[in-house]
Design a protein around this motif. Structure first.
Motif, PDB file in Angstrom:
ATOM      1  N   VAL A 115       3.540 -12.448  -7.455  1.00 15.92           N
ATOM      2  CA  VAL A 115       4.582 -11.652  -7.642  1.00 15.92           C
ATOM      3  C   VAL A 115       4.684 -11.070  -6.357  1.00 15.92           C
ATOM      4  O   VAL A 115       3.863 -10.434  -5.513  1.00 15.92           O
ATOM      5  CB  VAL A 115       4.424 -10.450  -8.630  1.00 15.92           C
ATOM      6  N   LEU A 116       6.169 -11.315  -6.159  1.00 21.53           N
ATOM      7  CA  LEU A 116       6.661 -10.686  -4.505  1.00 21.53           C
ATOM      8  C   LEU A 116       7.300  -9.339  -4.655  1.00 21.53           C
ATOM      9  O   LEU A 116       7.714  -8.909  -5.489  1.00 21.53           O
ATOM     10  CB  LEU A 116       7.720 -11.782  -4.175  1.00 21.53           C
ATOM     11  N   LYS A 117       6.755  -8.759  -3.320  1.00 19.12           N
ATOM     12  CA  LYS A 117       7.213  -7.295  -3.340  1.00 19.12           C
ATOM     13  C   LYS A 117       8.578  -7.322  -2.711  1.00 19.12           C
ATOM     14  O   LYS A 117       8.880  -8.159  -1.915  1.00 19.12           O
ATOM     15  CB  LYS A 117       6.051  -6.580  -2.432  1.00 19.12           C
ATOM     16  N   PRO A 118       9.333  -6.158  -3.008  1.00 17.17           N
ATOM     17  CA  PRO A 118       9.129  -5.208  -4.132  1.00 17.17           C
ATOM     18  C   PRO A 118       9.365  -5.943  -5.453  1.00 17.17           C
ATOM     19  O   PRO A 118      10.194  -6.591  -5.564  1.00 17.17           O
ATOM     20  CB  PRO A 118      10.239  -4.352  -3.626  1.00 17.17           C
ATOM     21  N   THR A 161       9.306  -4.841  -9.875  1.00 18.96           N
ATOM     22  CA  THR A 161       9.453  -3.927 -10.787  1.00 18.96           C
ATOM     23  C   THR A 161       8.207  -4.071 -11.817  1.00 18.96           C
ATOM     24  O   THR A 161       7.311  -4.670 -11.776  1.00 18.96           O
ATOM     25  CB  THR A 161      10.423  -4.160 -11.600  1.00 18.96           C
ATOM     26  N   ALA A 162       8.080  -2.825 -12.566  1.00 24.39           N
ATOM     27  CA  ALA A 162       6.965  -2.914 -13.678  1.00 24.39           C
ATOM     28  C   ALA A 162       6.795  -3.902 -14.564  1.00 24.39           C
ATOM     29  O   ALA A 162       5.809  -4.739 -14.571  1.00 24.39           O
ATOM     30  CB  ALA A 162       6.934  -1.440 -14.104  1.00 24.39           C
ATOM     31  N   ALA A 163       8.098  -4.279 -14.631  1.00 22.56           N
ATOM     32  CA  ALA A 163       8.210  -5.175 -15.810  1.00 22.56           C
ATOM     33  C   ALA A 163       7.818  -6.520 -15.314  1.00 22.56           C
ATOM     34  O   ALA A 163       7.016  -7.305 -15.988  1.00 22.56           O
ATOM     35  CB  ALA A 163       9.721  -5.324 -16.249  1.00 22.56           C
ATOM     36  N   GLU A 164       8.092  -7.064 -14.096  1.00 24.76           N
ATOM     37  CA  GLU A 164       7.943  -8.324 -13.467  1.00 24.76           C
ATOM     38  C   GLU A 164       6.110  -8.302 -13.188  1.00 24.76           C
ATOM     39  O   GLU A 164       5.670  -9.237 -13.311  1.00 24.76           O
ATOM     40  CB  GLU A 164       8.548  -8.308 -12.016  1.00 24.76           C
ATOM     41  N   LEU A 165       5.791  -7.189 -12.910  1.00 22.71           N
ATOM     42  CA  LEU A 165       4.260  -7.146 -12.691  1.00 22.71           C
ATOM     43  C   LEU A 165       3.503  -7.320 -14.018  1.00 22.71           C
ATOM     44  O   LEU A 165       2.675  -8.329 -14.190  1.00 22.71           O
ATOM     45  CB  LEU A 165       3.892  -5.780 -11.947  1.00 22.71           C
ATOM     46  N   GLY A 221       4.552  -8.551 -16.693  1.00 20.17           N
ATOM     47  CA  GLY A 221       4.873  -9.891 -17.265  1.00 20.17           C
ATOM     48  C   GLY A 221       4.139 -10.846 -16.607  1.00 20.17           C
ATOM     49  O   GLY A 221       3.553 -11.875 -17.389  1.00 20.17           O
ATOM     50  N   ALA A 222       3.710 -10.919 -15.351  1.00 22.65           N
ATOM     51  CA  ALA A 222       3.117 -11.838 -14.673  1.00 22.65           C
ATOM     52  C   ALA A 222       1.696 -11.926 -15.073  1.00 22.65           C
ATOM     53  O   ALA A 222       0.940 -12.675 -15.330  1.00 22.65           O
ATOM     54  CB  ALA A 222       3.124 -11.574 -13.228  1.00 22.65           C
ATOM     55  N   VAL A 223       1.176 -10.588 -15.299  1.00 25.14           N
ATOM     56  CA  VAL A 223      -0.268 -10.309 -15.646  1.00 25.14           C
ATOM     57  C   VAL A 223      -0.365 -10.860 -17.213  1.00 25.14           C
ATOM     58  O   VAL A 223      -1.482 -11.661 -17.364  1.00 25.14           O
ATOM     59  CB  VAL A 223      -0.641  -8.714 -15.634  1.00 25.14           C
ATOM     60  N   GLN A 224       0.485 -10.592 -17.899  1.00 26.61           N
ATOM     61  CA  GLN A 224       0.427 -11.196 -19.348  1.00 26.61           C
ATOM     62  C   GLN A 224       0.620 -12.590 -19.415  1.00 26.61           C
ATOM     63  O   GLN A 224      -0.335 -13.148 -20.287  1.00 26.61           O
ATOM     64  CB  GLN A 224       1.553 -10.269 -20.193  1.00 26.61           C
ATOM     65  N   ASP A 225       1.478 -13.064 -18.462  1.00 28.51           N
ATOM     66  CA  ASP A 225       1.378 -14.581 -18.700  1.00 28.51           C
ATOM     67  C   ASP A 225       0.262 -15.069 -18.158  1.00 28.51           C
ATOM     68  O   ASP A 225      -0.412 -16.447 -18.537  1.00 28.51           O
ATOM     69  CB  ASP A 225       2.561 -15.240 -17.659  1.00 28.51           C
ATOM     70  N   ALA A 226      -0.385 -14.809 -17.049  1.00 30.12           N
ATOM     71  CA  ALA A 226      -1.736 -15.297 -16.518  1.00 30.12           C
ATOM     72  C   ALA A 226      -2.791 -15.048 -17.557  1.00 30.12           C
ATOM     73  O   ALA A 226      -3.655 -15.914 -17.742  1.00 30.12           O
ATOM     74  CB  ALA A 226      -2.049 -14.459 -15.334  1.00 30.12           C
ATOM     75  N   LEU A 227      -2.605 -13.962 -18.371  1.00 26.76           N
ATOM     76  CA  LEU A 227      -3.694 -13.922 -19.409  1.00 26.76           C
ATOM     77  C   LEU A 227      -3.773 -14.705 -20.618  1.00 26.76           C
ATOM     78  O   LEU A 227      -4.510 -15.337 -21.217  1.00 26.76           O
ATOM     79  CB  LEU A 227      -3.756 -12.490 -19.942  1.00 26.76           C
ATOM     80  N   THR A 228      -2.282 -15.146 -20.918  1.00 25.69           N
ATOM     81  CA  THR A 228      -2.060 -16.022 -22.049  1.00 25.69           C
ATOM     82  C   THR A 228      -2.476 -17.527 -21.451  1.00 25.69           C
ATOM     83  O   THR A 228      -2.860 -18.052 -22.340  1.00 25.69           O
ATOM     84  CB  THR A 228      -0.481 -15.896 -22.169  1.00 25.69           C
ATOM     85  N   ALA A 229      -2.248 -17.646 -20.278  1.00 24.58           N
ATOM     86  CA  ALA A 229      -2.593 -19.171 -19.881  1.00 24.58           C
ATOM     87  C   ALA A 229      -4.009 -19.268 -19.817  1.00 24.58           C
ATOM     88  O   ALA A 229      -4.584 -20.228 -20.134  1.00 24.58           O
ATOM     89  CB  ALA A 229      -2.080 -19.397 -18.217  1.00 24.58           C
ATOM     90  N   ARG A 230      -4.637 -18.263 -19.400  1.00 20.28           N
ATOM     91  CA  ARG A 230      -6.267 -18.347 -19.441  1.00 20.28           C
ATOM     92  C   ARG A 230      -6.847 -18.461 -20.762  1.00 20.28           C
ATOM     93  O   ARG A 230      -7.578 -19.320 -20.952  1.00 20.28           O
ATOM     94  CB  ARG A 230      -6.857 -17.016 -18.653  1.00 20.28           C
ATOM     95  N   HIS A 231      -6.272 -17.517 -21.933  1.00 19.50           N
ATOM     96  CA  HIS A 231      -6.606 -17.969 -23.078  1.00 19.50           C
ATOM     97  C   HIS A 231      -6.412 -19.195 -23.711  1.00 19.50           C
ATOM     98  O   HIS A 231      -7.201 -19.606 -24.575  1.00 19.50           O
ATOM     99  CB  HIS A 231      -5.928 -16.672 -23.946  1.00 19.50           C
ATOM    100  N   ALA A 232      -5.191 -19.760 -23.468  1.00 15.06           N
ATOM    101  CA  ALA A 232      -4.715 -21.113 -24.039  1.00 15.06           C
ATOM    102  C   ALA A 232      -5.700 -22.286 -23.359  1.00 15.06           C
ATOM    103  O   ALA A 232      -6.096 -23.101 -24.085  1.00 15.06           O
ATOM    104  CB  ALA A 232      -3.279 -21.358 -23.576  1.00 15.06           C
ATOM    105  N   ALA A 233      -6.282 -21.988 -22.052  1.00 14.87           N
ATOM    106  CA  ALA A 233      -7.127 -23.047 -21.371  1.00 14.87           C
ATOM    107  C   ALA A 233      -8.405 -22.997 -22.124  1.00 14.87           C
ATOM    108  O   ALA A 233      -9.246 -23.827 -22.188  1.00 14.87           O
ATOM    109  CB  ALA A 233      -6.987 -22.637 -19.959  1.00 14.87           C
ATOM    110  N   ALA A 234      -8.889 -21.618 -22.448  1.00 16.28           N
ATOM    111  CA  ALA A 234     -10.034 -21.589 -22.971  1.00 16.28           C
ATOM    112  C   ALA A 234     -10.288 -22.176 -24.400  1.00 16.28           C
ATOM    113  O   ALA A 234     -11.416 -22.615 -24.915  1.00 16.28           O
ATOM    114  CB  ALA A 234     -10.551 -19.929 -23.146  1.00 16.28           C
TER     115      ALA A 234
END
Length: 778
Positions: free
Chosen positions: A754-757, A759-763, A765-778
């Protein structure tokens, strides 16, 4: 024969007679002396001593006075005298004359007496037999006819005996037939001797009728003529000898001239070969070398490279005194002239500019060397001039690249810090807007957010120039990028500027960020529009090209290979060389204040360089400008299936995910923590990578690691690697104000960026995508 067989054998054969011929001659002649000489000798000596002495004297006179003059012709003269002596006094007279002649010859010629005796015997035999034959035929008759016939017969006997004896001796000595010897040596004498008889008879008659006076009258004219001819022949022979010597000298001179001509031709050929080799050498050397006289200043020689560097014919430099200064820049001429004058003292090196007839200015460096005579006086100046234009251009490109790299580093650092501030400003303003409240405050907060967005766009341009903007390179078709931007480009250019697309249908793909390539096309199109205030034509052209070593050398840092070329041409006002030199500098602009930021072309430069390509510009005032972009050709990869399952996006978390936040900036760390907590995440925030490692070991594990990518003591990538070495690692999200391609490519499968600056939504969303990808890989 009056010369004697021994002498003629030696003269005819070129060697002394052999023993057999000597013995034969002696035997024959001894017989002749015994048979003929003794009978009349006493009578002649007592009865006619004075006439005999006269005839002996005449014989001697003809024998030795005529021989040096006539050579072999004296044989005839002496033979006539011998026959006349025999006709008048018999064989005894002949014997006396021959013996006296032999003795005189031995004394005068200093030859052996034996040879004289042999010769005398030969003469006696031949002349005695001829005289005997004459007397026998004449008898007591006084008729002239009978006497004439007798004289002819006597001469014939004289000839036969003399020549026959000589032929016999030579035949025995040479082992050849007598006829062969006679035919080769004596054929010409045979008929000649027939005339001896009448002449000898005439001499005898002159003596009988007139006595001593008749003999004198008969013999004196030939004798005098012989002496006169001798002197004449001596002079003639001397002249002939002189002529021969002159001819020999002329021949030697001719040979010497021929040799000199051959040497001259060889020297000319060597000179032509030397000149040919020199011309080949001078034509192959790119440097200009010349020779100038010390006083007056006059160019004596200039190599052919002068035409390439100076752009003028060599005749311009050789046509007049001081002509070597033709083409030197007026600002440099006085200095160069002084340096040339100082070259007589020693070696001088200088650089100056040359103005070509086409207006191009080229830089030249020259070295001057004095040429001295035997006395050490400088009489000429030799010089070598080398064209430094390309070298200076490369050096300028290097300095420009280094300067832009330095400016880019500075701009990237400023943008990083600026992005941190913008993140805080826009983040808190956005969070305040989310709470609602006073409309006036909402409007003001909205202005803050808008200003922050505009500032964020400016920092993106700076990062693009500095080549620290994060790219997402993919295999794309450049034609697709251009067609996608075509509508917007036409709208921005307006109706006054036409757009023509010349796209190669078989264009190779490239590895680049499609969005940033579109930005390059937009920036260059807008720049072309501003260069055509009165309207014109914009041409966008694509093609595949192969850059060889020569073509690649014109682009700084380029290597030979296959490229996709993007050309953007306009028909605008063009640019001068100074503007072209600075065109890619950040914040450099030719527009009026407030009309441009000076970052448009520098952004294009950064994007192209970050994509592994090269950009160049060509422009002429009043003609237009062409920007050429070279991007390395790529291969289209095979499509890979999506590894994520269909249920990955629907993943549900039963409890609040635990987040470890690592950020060295306190304000940003507080803002990011508030954003995540506001959306239900359990956040633990630390200010350094070391603290993160300790926290992970004490309170971990965590579901998500959110870390700044660039920190002073340790990068985010290194932190992730350290934590991965300790055990299983959850999802990872990187945040950064800037990042290079190398850091962006190192993210791998660890997480999102996530590049600065942001928004909260971008941040979130990136965290949720990372969690989803990790959950799918597990």
């Amino acid at each position: 024969m009056t010369a004697g067989p021994l002498r003629l054998v030696e003269a005819a054969s070129g060697r002394r007679p052999g023993a057999a011929s000597v013995v034969l001659t002696v035997a024959v002649l001894a017989t002749a002396l015994v048979a003929l000489a003794g009978r009349d000798l006493a009578h002649v000596a007592t009865e006619q001593p004075l006439p005999l002495l006269v005839f002996v004297a005449v014989t001697l006179l003809f024998q030795f006075a005529a021989v040096p003059v006539y050579g072999r012709g004296s044989i005839s003269v002496a033979g006539i005298a011998l026959l006349a002596t025999g006709f008048a006094f018999g064989v005894g007279g002949v014997a006396v004359a021959c013996v006296a002649a032999a003795v005189f010859q031995a004394v005068r010629k200093r030859s052996p007496l034996q040879r004289g005796v042999f010769n005398a015997a030969t003469w006696i035999l031949a002349a005695g037999l001829g005289a005997a034959a004459f007397r026998a035929l004449e008898g007591s008759s006084d008729t002239s006819a009978r006497a004439l016939v007798a004289a002819v017969v006597g001469a014939a006997v004289f000839c036969v005996v003399n020549i026959g004896l000589l032929t016999l001796v030579m035949s025995v000595d040479e082992f050849r037939s007598p006829y062969e010897v006679w035919s080769e040596n004596f054929r010409w004498l045979t008929l000649h001797y027939v005339a001896f008889g009448p002449l000898a008879l005439a001499l005898d008659i002159a003596h009988g009728r007139l006595g001593f006076v008749g003999v004198t009258a008969f013999l004196l004219p030939p004798v005098l003529l012989s002496f006169g001819n001798r002197q004449y022949l001596d002079r003639t022979r001397a002249a002939a000898e002189e002529l021969r010597r002159a001819n020999d000298e002329l021949h030697r001179s001719h040979l010497a001239s021929q040799e000199a001509l051959v040497r001259s031709q060889q020297a000319e050929e060597a000179l032509r070969d030397s000149e040919s080799r020199f011309r080949q050498l001078a034509g192959a050397i790119p440097e200009v070398f010349f020779l100038v006289s010390a006083s007056p200043r006059e160019t004596l020689y200039v190599s052919p490279a002068y035409e390439k560097v100076w752009g003028r014919p060599v005749s311009d430099a050789l046509g007049a005194a001081e002509a070597w200064q033709v083409g030197i820049h007026p600002d440099d001429r006085l200095r160069v002239e002084k340096e040339l004058a100082g070259a007589t003292a020693g070696t001088v090196e200088s650089s100056f500019r040359v103005m070509r007839p086409d207006g191009e200015v080229r830089w030249v460096v020259q070295s001057l060397f004095p040429v001295r005579d035997e006395d050490g006086v400088a009489i000429r100046i030799a010089g070598v001039a080398r064209d430094l234009t390309e070298q200076r251009a490369l050096e300028e490109q290097l300095r420009q690249s280094q300067k832009m790299e330095a400016v880019g580093q500075l701009a990237g650092g400023i943008a990083h810090d600026f992005n941190n501030l913008l993140t805080v400003i826009s983040g808190y303003a956005e969070m305040s807007l989310a709470r609602g409240g006073d409309p006036k405050l909402t409007r003001e907060l909205g202005e803050i957010v808008g200003a922050a967005d505009r500032a964020a766009g400016l920092t993106k341009q700076i990062l693009a120039f500095s080549r620290r903007q994060v790219m997402q390179p993919k295999i794309v078709g450049l034609n697709d990028v251009i067609l996608g931007a075509d509508v917007l480009v036409r709208r921005l250019l307006g109706d006054a500027v036409g757009v023509r697309l010349e796209l190669d249908g078989c264009l190779d793909p490239v590895l680049a960020d499609a969005g940033q390539l579109g930005q390059v096309v937009m920036n260059l199109s807008i720049n072309a529009r501003d260069a055509m205030p009165g309207g014109g034509m914009l041409t966008i052209r694509t093609e595949n090209v192969e850059l060889g070593p020569v073509e690649a050398s014109t682009l700084w840092g380029a290597v030979a290979g296959r490229y996709v070329k993007l050309s953007i041409l306009d028909t605008g006002v063009g640019m001068d060389r100074e503007t072209q030199r600075r065109i890619f500098e950040p914040f450099f602009t030719t527009k009026e204040p407030g009309k441009g930021t000076g970052l448009g072309l520098s952004t294009c430069y950064g994007i192209v360089k970050q994509s592994g390509g090269y950009i160049g510009v060509e422009s002429d005032l009043g003609v237009g400008t062409t920007f050429a972009i070279y991007l390395p050709a790529a291969q289209m990869p095979a499509e890979a299936p999506d590894a994520r399952g269909d249920d990955a996006a629907d993943a549900v978390f039963e409890t609040a995910p635990r987040v470890l936040l690592v950020e060295d900036d306190d304000i940003v760390r507080g803002l990011v923590g508030d954003m995540l907590e506001l959306h239900g995440f359990d956040v633990t925030a630390v200010g350094s990578p070391r603290a993160a490692i300790e926290t992970w070991g004490g309170d971990g594990p965590f579901d998500v690691l959110v870390t700044d990518l660039a920190m002073p003591s340790m990068t985010g990538r290194e932190l992730v690697q350290r934590l991965a070495d300790r055990g299983p690692l959850g999802a990872v999200v990187f945040i950064s104000g800037f990042s290079s391609d190398a850091l962006a490519n190192e993210l791998g499968d660890y997480g999102r960026l996530v590049l600065k600056p942001f928004t909260a939504a971008e941040l979130v969303g990136a965290v949720q995508d990372a969690l989803t990808a990790r959950h799918a890989a597990a």
